[in-house]
Design a protein around this motif. Structure first.
Motif, PDB file in Angstrom:
ATOM      1  N   LYS A  35       0.845  -1.020   0.086  1.00  0.00           N
ATOM      2  CA  LYS A  35      -0.087  -0.099   0.118  1.00  0.00           C
ATOM      3  C   LYS A  35       0.730   1.344  -0.022  1.00  0.00           C
ATOM      4  O   LYS A  35       0.334   2.332   0.148  1.00  0.00           O
ATOM      5  N   GLY A  36       1.968   1.188   0.059  1.00  0.00           N
ATOM      6  CA  GLY A  36       2.964   2.335   0.008  1.00  0.00           C
ATOM      7  C   GLY A  36       3.194   2.788   1.496  1.00  0.00           C
ATOM      8  O   GLY A  36       3.856   4.077   1.571  1.00  0.00           O
ATOM      9  N   ARG A  37       2.990   2.322   2.304  1.00  0.00           N
ATOM     10  CA  ARG A  37       3.216   2.710   3.660  1.00  0.00           C
ATOM     11  C   ARG A  37       4.539   2.058   4.309  1.00  0.00           C
ATOM     12  O   ARG A  37       4.333   1.182   5.024  1.00  0.00           O
ATOM     13  N   THR A  38       5.541   2.787   3.704  1.00  0.00           N
ATOM     14  CA  THR A  38       6.867   2.000   4.088  1.00  0.00           C
ATOM     15  C   THR A  38       7.373   2.117   5.525  1.00  0.00           C
ATOM     16  O   THR A  38       7.796   1.086   6.127  1.00  0.00           O
ATOM     17  N   VAL A  39       7.002   3.155   6.189  1.00  0.00           N
ATOM     18  CA  VAL A  39       7.206   3.431   7.683  1.00  0.00           C
ATOM     19  C   VAL A  39       6.562   2.207   8.423  1.00  0.00           C
ATOM     20  O   VAL A  39       7.117   1.625   9.299  1.00  0.00           O
ATOM     21  N   ARG A  40       5.300   2.268   8.244  1.00  0.00           N
ATOM     22  CA  ARG A  40       4.396   1.291   9.031  1.00  0.00           C
ATOM     23  C   ARG A  40       4.962  -0.393   8.488  1.00  0.00           C
ATOM     24  O   ARG A  40       4.918  -1.141   9.541  1.00  0.00           O
ATOM     25  N   ALA A  41       5.345  -0.508   7.514  1.00  0.00           N
ATOM     26  CA  ALA A  41       5.816  -1.747   7.023  1.00  0.00           C
ATOM     27  C   ALA A  41       7.033  -2.153   7.830  1.00  0.00           C
ATOM     28  O   ALA A  41       7.115  -3.237   8.441  1.00  0.00           O
ATOM     29  N   ALA A  42       7.969  -0.846   7.937  1.00  0.00           N
ATOM     30  CA  ALA A  42       9.216  -1.369   8.762  1.00  0.00           C
ATOM     31  C   ALA A  42       9.137  -1.514  10.026  1.00  0.00           C
ATOM     32  O   ALA A  42       9.541  -2.274  10.614  1.00  0.00           O
ATOM     33  N   ALA A  43       8.105  -0.663  10.819  1.00  0.00           N
ATOM     34  CA  ALA A  43       7.781  -1.051  12.166  1.00  0.00           C
ATOM     35  C   ALA A  43       7.289  -2.642  12.472  1.00  0.00           C
ATOM     36  O   ALA A  43       7.683  -3.114  13.357  1.00  0.00           O
ATOM     37  N   LEU A  44       6.240  -2.792  11.344  1.00  0.00           N
ATOM     38  CA  LEU A  44       5.642  -4.085  11.674  1.00  0.00           C
ATOM     39  C   LEU A  44       6.833  -5.319  11.292  1.00  0.00           C
ATOM     40  O   LEU A  44       6.847  -6.468  12.075  1.00  0.00           O
ATOM     41  N   ALA A  45       7.737  -5.159  10.340  1.00  0.00           N
ATOM     42  CA  ALA A  45       8.758  -6.010  10.154  1.00  0.00           C
ATOM     43  C   ALA A  45       9.503  -6.017  11.227  1.00  0.00           C
ATOM     44  O   ALA A  45      10.099  -7.558  11.376  1.00  0.00           O
ATOM     45  N   ALA A  46      10.098  -5.088  11.890  1.00  0.00           N
ATOM     46  CA  ALA A  46      10.768  -5.141  13.019  1.00  0.00           C
ATOM     47  C   ALA A  46      10.221  -5.891  14.090  1.00  0.00           C
ATOM     48  O   ALA A  46      10.900  -6.859  14.843  1.00  0.00           O
ATOM     49  N   LEU A  47       8.927  -5.822  14.274  1.00  0.00           N
ATOM     50  CA  LEU A  47       8.190  -6.295  15.346  1.00  0.00           C
ATOM     51  C   LEU A  47       8.189  -7.862  15.161  1.00  0.00           C
ATOM     52  O   LEU A  47       8.496  -8.691  15.932  1.00  0.00           O
ATOM     53  N   ALA A  48       7.912  -8.471  13.897  1.00  0.00           N
ATOM     54  CA  ALA A  48       8.089  -9.635  13.544  1.00  0.00           C
ATOM     55  C   ALA A  48       9.292 -10.389  13.802  1.00  0.00           C
ATOM     56  O   ALA A  48       9.351 -11.570  14.449  1.00  0.00           O
ATOM     57  N   ALA A  49      10.726  -9.448  13.497  1.00  0.00           N
ATOM     58  CA  ALA A  49      11.830  -9.911  13.864  1.00  0.00           C
ATOM     59  C   ALA A  49      12.192 -10.164  15.023  1.00  0.00           C
ATOM     60  O   ALA A  49      12.900 -11.076  15.412  1.00  0.00           O
ATOM     61  N   VAL A  50      11.677  -9.382  16.087  1.00  0.00           N
ATOM     62  CA  VAL A  50      12.089  -9.444  17.473  1.00  0.00           C
ATOM     63  C   VAL A  50      11.112 -10.319  18.300  1.00  0.00           C
ATOM     64  O   VAL A  50      11.246 -10.739  19.282  1.00  0.00           O
ATOM     65  N   ILE A  51      10.073 -10.926  17.517  1.00  0.00           N
ATOM     66  CA  ILE A  51       9.310 -12.141  17.995  1.00  0.00           C
ATOM     67  C   ILE A  51      10.355 -13.204  17.745  1.00  0.00           C
ATOM     68  O   ILE A  51      10.421 -14.095  18.386  1.00  0.00           O
ATOM     69  N   LYS A  52      10.527 -13.448  16.412  1.00  0.00           N
ATOM     70  CA  LYS A  52      11.440 -14.603  16.037  1.00  0.00           C
ATOM     71  C   LYS A  52      12.292 -14.112  15.080  1.00  0.00           C
ATOM     72  O   LYS A  52      11.828 -13.566  14.072  1.00  0.00           O
ATOM     73  N   PRO A  53      13.566 -14.328  14.900  1.00  0.00           N
ATOM     74  CA  PRO A  53      14.597 -13.811  13.960  1.00  0.00           C
ATOM     75  C   PRO A  53      14.183 -14.452  12.570  1.00  0.00           C
ATOM     76  O   PRO A  53      14.500 -13.358  11.495  1.00  0.00           O
ATOM     77  N   GLN A  54      13.755 -15.492  12.289  1.00  0.00           N
ATOM     78  CA  GLN A  54      13.222 -15.641  11.107  1.00  0.00           C
ATOM     79  C   GLN A  54      12.518 -15.048  10.112  1.00  0.00           C
ATOM     80  O   GLN A  54      12.429 -14.846   8.918  1.00  0.00           O
ATOM     81  N   PHE A  55      11.650 -14.278  11.063  1.00  0.00           N
ATOM     82  CA  PHE A  55      10.820 -13.340  10.392  1.00  0.00           C
ATOM     83  C   PHE A  55      11.196 -11.973  10.000  1.00  0.00           C
ATOM     84  O   PHE A  55      10.704 -11.213   9.546  1.00  0.00           O
ATOM     85  N   GLY A  56      12.488 -11.798  10.157  1.00  0.00           N
ATOM     86  CA  GLY A  56      13.304 -10.749   9.710  1.00  0.00           C
ATOM     87  C   GLY A  56      13.437 -10.755   8.214  1.00  0.00           C
ATOM     88  O   GLY A  56      14.190  -9.774   7.775  1.00  0.00           O
ATOM     89  N   ILE A  57      13.281 -11.893   7.670  1.00  0.00           N
ATOM     90  CA  ILE A  57      13.358 -11.994   6.210  1.00  0.00           C
ATOM     91  C   ILE A  57      12.839 -10.866   5.498  1.00  0.00           C
ATOM     92  O   ILE A  57      13.541 -10.645   4.198  1.00  0.00           O
ATOM     93  N   LEU A  58      11.847  -9.970   5.743  1.00  0.00           N
ATOM     94  CA  LEU A  58      11.384  -8.941   4.975  1.00  0.00           C
ATOM     95  C   LEU A  58      12.344  -7.733   5.112  1.00  0.00           C
ATOM     96  O   LEU A  58      12.004  -6.925   4.348  1.00  0.00           O
TER      97      LEU A  58
END
Length: 255
Positions: free
Chosen positions: A171-194
């Motif tokens: 949707k072009g919301r790069t900042v929100r995407a970065a926040a969610l991707a960081a949250l996923a990564a800090v839940i489990k490192p494998q989810f940092g793939i994005l």
């Protein structure tokens, strides 16, 4: 020349239908986990670890958690979930050990994954009928409830956040995407793939828009999310990165 066939989001399946499918999927898992199966069913090594970590967090709090000499191979993101679960266990049973409730986050996350996936499907142009099919498959396909209700694995927690991040990126919301991707990564490192993909897209979008501040904002947002998740545990972003490296050395596998 402007393309006339660009993808456009379609109407999303009704909230009532989506909520009903998600609720039925959760109900199925609750019945399997707490009626059909014995309380100790599942992958014992992980379930016992989750219970031990939750109990420790509920008893002594998060600060210094990673310095107490226990084996802990999960990052702070999921520890927040276990910390909350220990409080629920204390209210219900008087013990910070959540017991059989340890499967509950994975079961609820399966419902959240249904919502996240349907939202992504709508954004990609799927019809409402296709969205319903996707929701039903996620709700009732055995591999999904085997993972959570039977095995007790928590993959759906980080996957849900990751799917939401993909939707925001599209949707072009790069900042929100970065926040969610960081949250996923800090839940489990494998989810940092994005994260690498978001970094590349953020650079491209910054160059196209000429906005010199957008790229630093994306980086700072992701760093801030990790920092906020890690701070109550007495960790910094550098500490989290080091723990990821330690986990990679412990489990030298690609999948």
């Amino acid at each position: 020349m402007t393309s006339q066939t660009a993808r456009r989001p379609t109407e999303q399946v009704s909230l009532r239908t989506l909520a009903l499918i998600a609720a039925l999927g959760i109900l199925l898992r609750v019945i399997i986990a707490y009626v059909v199966l014995p309380p100790d069913a599942g992958f014992a090594a992980d379930l016992n670890a989750f219970r031990s970590w939750a109990s420790e967090l509920g008893t002594r709090g998060p600060w210094g958690f990673y310095a107490r000499g226990m084996f802990v191979d999960y990052l702070p993101g999921y520890m927040w979930v276990l910390w909350g679960l220990s409080s629920i266990g204390a209210l219900i049973t008087g013990s910070t050990d959540p017991g059989a409730l340890v499967k509950l986050p994975a079961i609820l996350a399966d419902g959240l994954l249904i919502v996240a996936t349907v939202r992504l499907a709508s954004e990609l142009g799927a019809s409402t009928r296709a969205q319903r099919v996707v929701a039903l498959l996620l709700a009732f396909t055995p591999i999904t409830w085997l993972n959570s209700a039977v095995w007790g694995q928590v993959d759906a927690v980080g996957t849900s956040v990751l799917v939401f991040a993909v939707t925001e990126l599209i949707k072009g919301r790069t900042v929100r995407a970065a926040a969610l991707a960081a949250l996923a990564a800090v839940i489990k490192p494998q989810f940092g793939i994005l994260i690498p993909l978001i970094a590349v897209i953020a650079i491209v979008r910054a160059r196209r828009s000429g906005d010199v501040w957008s790229l630093p904002l994306v980086a700072l947002t992701g760093t801030a999310v990790v920092s906020v998740a890690a701070l109550p545990f007495g960790l910094t972003v550098i500490d989290v990165i080091q723990r990821v490296g330690e986990a990679a050395a412990t489990y030298p596998y690609l999948s």
